[in-house]
Design a protein around this motif. Structure first.
Motif, PDB file in Angstrom:
ATOM      1  N   PHE A  22       0.836  -1.202   0.000  1.00 57.67           N
ATOM      2  CA  PHE A  22       0.000   0.000   0.000  1.00 57.67           C
ATOM      3  C   PHE A  22       0.875   1.258   0.000  1.00 57.67           C
ATOM      4  CE2 PHE A  22      -1.999   3.448   2.417  1.00 57.67           C
ATOM      5  CZ  PHE A  22      -3.150   3.655   1.667  1.00 57.67           C
ATOM      6  N   VAL A  23       1.903   1.247   0.813  1.00 56.68           N
ATOM      7  CA  VAL A  23       2.820   2.389   0.874  1.00 56.68           C
ATOM      8  C   VAL A  23       3.512   2.587  -0.468  1.00 56.68           C
ATOM      9  CG1 VAL A  23       4.962   3.245   1.910  1.00 56.68           C
ATOM     10  CG2 VAL A  23       3.188   2.220   3.357  1.00 56.68           C
ATOM     11  N   LEU A  24       4.024   1.492  -1.034  1.00 58.79           N
ATOM     12  CA  LEU A  24       4.746   1.593  -2.302  1.00 58.79           C
ATOM     13  C   LEU A  24       3.815   2.005  -3.443  1.00 58.79           C
ATOM     14  CD1 LEU A  24       6.982  -1.566  -1.939  1.00 58.79           C
ATOM     15  CD2 LEU A  24       7.711   0.812  -1.763  1.00 58.79           C
ATOM     16  N   GLY A 149      -4.501   2.690  -5.036  1.00 62.20           N
ATOM     17  CA  GLY A 149      -5.073   3.386  -6.180  1.00 62.20           C
ATOM     18  C   GLY A 149      -6.457   3.928  -5.886  1.00 62.20           C
ATOM     19  N   ALA A 150      -7.237   3.147  -5.100  1.00 60.56           N
ATOM     20  CA  ALA A 150      -8.610   3.558  -4.813  1.00 60.56           C
ATOM     21  C   ALA A 150      -8.690   4.628  -3.734  1.00 60.56           C
ATOM     22  CB  ALA A 150      -9.428   2.338  -4.387  1.00 60.56           C
ATOM     23  N   LEU A 151      -7.835   4.529  -2.704  1.00 61.00           N
ATOM     24  CA  LEU A 151      -7.935   5.436  -1.561  1.00 61.00           C
ATOM     25  C   LEU A 151      -6.668   6.243  -1.301  1.00 61.00           C
ATOM     26  CD1 LEU A 151      -9.754   3.084   0.997  1.00 61.00           C
ATOM     27  CD2 LEU A 151     -10.772   4.857  -0.442  1.00 61.00           C
ATOM     28  N   ALA A 254     -12.795   1.386  -6.312  1.00 59.81           N
ATOM     29  CA  ALA A 254     -13.336   0.474  -5.304  1.00 59.81           C
ATOM     30  C   ALA A 254     -13.556  -0.915  -5.895  1.00 59.81           C
ATOM     31  CB  ALA A 254     -14.647   1.032  -4.749  1.00 59.81           C
ATOM     32  N   ALA A 255     -14.055  -0.962  -7.143  1.00 56.06           N
ATOM     33  CA  ALA A 255     -14.260  -2.257  -7.795  1.00 56.06           C
ATOM     34  C   ALA A 255     -12.935  -2.959  -8.050  1.00 56.06           C
ATOM     35  CB  ALA A 255     -15.019  -2.054  -9.108  1.00 56.06           C
TER      36      ALA A 255
END
Length: 396
Positions: A22-24, A149-151, A254-255
């Motif tokens: 997530f960080v990367l 990407g989403a959040l 989200a999808a």
């Protein structure tokens, strides 16, 4: 160790790997949302600032496999911890300097380290679960990218608007430090891979593996040919603008995140069949997007389905590459990220070329054409089998 305790340790390990990716993922994509701010602050053109995106992608595509090969025999937990530590340093460079050239170099190096982290994270993730749950472990690792990407990117862009783009990078650094602290504590010690780099490469670059990498290239080229220019499509074809565009993009994001997690279960059931079904459905989604692009409600539904199928096949792609590489799985785990980044670059270039001389629907058509090409490739790779186990030399 009790079963409950073992499951708890596995969950914590996968959560740590998820945090790392997530960080990367946030660090990679953050620049896209802050490009104008960075260009203005560093007094360079937006085109020059765009080199920051290219440098990171090339770092992943080229540097990731190289670093994976160089560290192939080292303990995997040590490699992950070291990669995170150097990523913290790499993401501090733009905060502490105003030199655009140095920023570009730092992005290339952090991209290479990110590619290394992802490759080793997949190996560690698959090592802590039984074979029948490998797909779900892959989806947990890749899920960090999907959620970023989403959040992560929208939130990082918002932080950049409020605190300045350097403030957004500091937020990424803070999360990277958290992952760095967790890694040596929560990740298991996984020995380095046996065999030399040459032996690993012989299996990792076998024709059957290259066929899967070609499929991954096509999948991401199709996706980004259309997705890179989806905002002009939404504005000019669908007829929406302003904040509503962000809502449509959030639906897709989200999808995508949901698809990346659900895809792990399908990879465990039948990864080869999942790839064929998902590529066919991607063709259907892009065709529907082109035909129903003027109807906002239908476009939302198509974006949801597109995100589910496009990202839902990623765990199966990773699973099949490692499976088909056999003894070369440790090195092969770094190659899908390379193929994906090359596909992103190619797809974006194709989308840019066609939109320049045509309408806003042209990138969707380009993505559709590439997606059609991916279907027979996916079907053909379904017949590929992993290498037979190598026989032990007979004792004298």
């Amino acid at each position: 160790m009790t079963t409950t305790h073992a499951r708890g340790r596995t969950t914590l390990a996968l959560a740590t790997l998820f945090l790392g990716t997530f960080v990367l993922g946030s660090a990679e994509l953050l620049v896209v949302g802050l490009l104008n701010l960075i260009a203005a602050d560093l007094r360079v053109s937006v085109q020059a600032a765009g080199a920051l995106v290219t440098a990171y992608a090339l770092g992943v595509a080229v540097g990731g496999p190289l670093l994976t090969a160089l560290t192939i025999r080292l303990n995997k937990r040590t490699v992950l911890t070291g990669a995170l530590a150097l990523c913290v340093a790499g993401n501090l460079v733009p905060v502490l300097t105003a030199d655009h050239g140095l920023f570009v170099v730092a992005r290339a190096l952090t991209g290479a380290l990110g590619g290394l982290f992802v490759a080793v994270a997949f190996v560690v993730g698959m090592s802590v679960v039984p074979p029948e749950r490998m797909g779900r472990a892959i989806s947990a690792v890749f899920g960090g990218f999907a959620v970023s990407g989403a959040l992560g990117v929208p939130l990082g862009t918002l932080l950049g608007q409020v605190m300045g783009w350097r403030g957004a990078f500091l937020a990424v650094v803070a999360l990277a430090v958290l992952a760095l602290v967790a890694a040596p504590v929560l990740l298991p010690s996984v020995p380095g891979s046996p065999g030399g780099v040459g032996d690993q490469a012989r299996h990792a670059l076998a024709p059957r593996v290259l066929a899967l990498l070609a499929l991954q290239f096509l999948v991401f080229a199709s996706l980004y040919a259309a997705l890179t220019y989806i905002v002009p499509f939404l504005e000019r074809v669908t007829g929406i603008s302003g904040a509503l565009v962000s809502v449509f993009l959030l639906a897709y994001g989200a999808a995508s995140a949901a698809g990346s997690f659900a895809g792990g279960r399908f990879a465990d059931r039948d990864a080869a069949r999942t790839l064929t079904v998902a590529t066919v459905m991607t063709v259907v989604c892009l065709g529907a997007l082109y035909l129903a692009g003027a109807v906002a409600f239908l476009v939302v539904l198509v974006l949801l389905a597109w995100g589910l199928f496009a990202m839902g096949m990623v765990p199966s792609l990773q699973y099949r590459v490692v499976q088909l590489a056999g003894p070369g799985g440790a090195l092969a785990s770094s190659l899908p990220a390379s193929a994906a980044n090359l596909g992103i670059a190619a797809g974006s270039a194709v989308g840019g070329a066609v939109i320049g001389g045509s309408t806003a629907s042209a990138p969707v058509i380009a993505g559709l054409v590439i997606a059609v090409l991916s279907v027979p490739v996916a079907w053909g790779t379904g017949f590929l089998k992993p290498p037979a186990p190598e026989r032990e030399p007979a004792s004298a």
